[in-house]
Write a protein that holds these residues in place. Sequence first.
Motif, PDB file in Angstrom:
ATOM      1  N   GLU A 143      30.009  40.687  -2.344  1.00 43.51           N
ATOM      2  CA  GLU A 143      30.044  40.716  -0.886  1.00 43.51           C
ATOM      3  C   GLU A 143      29.649  39.326  -0.390  1.00 43.51           C
ATOM      4  OE1 GLU A 143      30.868  42.787   1.459  1.00 43.51           O
ATOM      5  OE2 GLU A 143      31.245  44.646   0.327  1.00 43.51           O
ATOM      6  N   VAL A 144      30.570  38.657   0.298  1.00 39.65           N
ATOM      7  CA  VAL A 144      30.303  37.319   0.820  1.00 39.65           C
ATOM      8  C   VAL A 144      29.756  37.454   2.235  1.00 39.65           C
ATOM      9  CG1 VAL A 144      31.311  35.080   1.405  1.00 39.65           C
ATOM     10  CG2 VAL A 144      32.153  36.346  -0.589  1.00 39.65           C
ATOM     11  N   GLN A 145      28.645  36.798   2.506  1.00 39.00           N
ATOM     12  CA  GLN A 145      28.032  36.833   3.831  1.00 39.00           C
ATOM     13  C   GLN A 145      28.271  35.542   4.610  1.00 39.00           C
ATOM     14  OE1 GLN A 145      26.725  39.564   5.131  1.00 39.00           O
ATOM     15  NE2 GLN A 145      27.142  40.652   3.213  1.00 39.00           N
ATOM     16  N   ASN A 146      28.388  34.441   3.921  1.00 35.64           N
ATOM     17  CA  ASN A 146      28.599  33.159   4.588  1.00 35.64           C
ATOM     18  C   ASN A 146      29.578  32.302   3.790  1.00 35.64           C
ATOM     19  OD1 ASN A 146      28.383  30.969   6.284  1.00 35.64           O
ATOM     20  ND2 ASN A 146      26.460  30.243   5.400  1.00 35.64           N
ATOM     21  N   TYR A 197      30.817  31.443  -0.519  1.00 31.91           N
ATOM     22  CA  TYR A 197      30.682  31.736  -1.947  1.00 31.91           C
ATOM     23  C   TYR A 197      31.692  30.871  -2.685  1.00 31.91           C
ATOM     24  CZ  TYR A 197      29.578  34.615  -6.053  1.00 31.91           C
ATOM     25  OH  TYR A 197      29.147  35.058  -7.271  1.00 31.91           O
ATOM     26  N   THR A 237      39.169  38.956   6.187  1.00 37.48           N
ATOM     27  CA  THR A 237      38.093  38.362   6.985  1.00 37.48           C
ATOM     28  C   THR A 237      37.554  37.093   6.352  1.00 37.48           C
ATOM     29  OG1 THR A 237      36.564  39.873   5.861  1.00 37.48           O
ATOM     30  CG2 THR A 237      37.374  40.537   8.024  1.00 37.48           C
ATOM     31  N   LEU A 238      38.046  36.771   5.143  1.00 34.31           N
ATOM     32  CA  LEU A 238      37.606  35.579   4.421  1.00 34.31           C
ATOM     33  C   LEU A 238      38.705  34.532   4.410  1.00 34.31           C
ATOM     34  CD1 LEU A 238      35.946  37.387   1.401  1.00 34.31           C
ATOM     35  CD2 LEU A 238      34.709  36.069   3.126  1.00 34.31           C
ATOM     36  N   ARG A 276      34.824  31.526   2.683  1.00 31.27           N
ATOM     37  CA  ARG A 276      33.978  31.499   3.870  1.00 31.27           C
ATOM     38  C   ARG A 276      34.251  32.714   4.751  1.00 31.27           C
ATOM     39  NH1 ARG A 276      35.549  25.834   3.560  1.00 31.27           N
ATOM     40  NH2 ARG A 276      33.748  24.590   2.914  1.00 31.27           N
ATOM     41  N   GLY A 277      33.176  33.247   5.335  1.00 30.28           N
ATOM     42  CA  GLY A 277      33.292  34.402   6.208  1.00 30.28           C
ATOM     43  C   GLY A 277      32.451  35.558   5.698  1.00 30.28           C
ATOM     44  N   GLN A 278      32.831  36.764   6.075  1.00 34.82           N
ATOM     45  CA  GLN A 278      32.146  37.968   5.615  1.00 34.82           C
ATOM     46  C   GLN A 278      33.181  38.957   5.091  1.00 34.82           C
ATOM     47  OE1 GLN A 278      29.727  39.488   8.813  1.00 34.82           O
ATOM     48  NE2 GLN A 278      28.067  38.050   8.399  1.00 34.82           N
ATOM     49  N   LYS A 299      34.603  41.194   1.150  1.00 33.45           N
ATOM     50  CA  LYS A 299      34.509  41.453  -0.289  1.00 33.45           C
ATOM     51  C   LYS A 299      35.555  40.641  -1.038  1.00 33.45           C
ATOM     52  CE  LYS A 299      33.561  45.589  -1.576  1.00 33.45           C
ATOM     53  NZ  LYS A 299      33.630  47.044  -1.873  1.00 33.45           N
TER      54      LYS A 299
END
Length: 221
Positions: free
Chosen positions: A153-156, A158, A171-172, A197-199, A201
Motif C-alpha cells: 500500500e503506497v501512501q506517498n 515507493y 490513483t498512482l 507516487r500517490g495513494q 496498491k
Amino acid sequence: MEADIRYKPSFAAIFLKLVPGEFIMAEADAMVSMDEGTQIRTKFNGGFLPALLRRIFGKESMFVNVFSCPKHKASSDLVLSQAFPGDIVPIELHGTMMYLQPGAFVACTSGIKLGVGYAGIRSWINREGLFRLKVSGRGIVWIGAYGGIFEREVQNEYIVDTGHLVAYEPTLSIGLGLAGGVFSSFFGGEGLVARMRGQGKIYMQSRSMDGLAAWTNAHLY
C-alpha cells in the motif's frame, strides 16, 4: 464458480470448476487441461482494433479464449496457467480499475473489460512499457508474474526496481529517478527506478525477466 490456485509460488496454476451459465475469459494458450465437452470459443477481445492495439502496445495476444460449461453438464473442470514459471494471484474489482504491465494478464470472469492505455514516456524509459493493459468492471482478474507476487500500500512514494512492477491502481503515477546518488545508482547496478507516487496498491514480482536474461547471457560464454 470455484477457483483454487495451486503449486504457488513457483509453478502456479488456476483450478476452476464452472457450472452452466458461467464462463471464464483467458489469454490465448493459457489452457492446461479441461473436461471433455467444455465449450471453448476464440474471439477478438473488444473487437479487432482494440485487440490489435493490445497486441502492438500491450504485448498481449489479439485473441482470448472463452471457456464455459454446457447446459447438459453439472459442471466443467478447467486448469489455466501461464507460459513462464511463477506466481498467480486473483484481484477482485468492484466497479474499479487496475493497470497491468505487459504479459501480466492470465484470465478474468465475465464482468471484466480489457483495454489499453498510454503509460507515458517515463514508463517506457524505465522499461515498463509505453502502454499498459487496463482491466475494469466487476469480477475477478488473475494476474501472473515471474517469481512470487507481493503487494504494498503506497501512501506517498515507493521505489520499485525496473522490471519488478506487475500491476497498480490508477490513483498512482509512475515517476522516473535514480535509486540513490549518481555514483551508487550506476556503479551499484540499480540505475533508473520507478517512483510510484500517490495513494493506492501496487503488485510486484520477486524476480525480473531482465535480470534472468542478463544472468543467462553472462554465463553463455
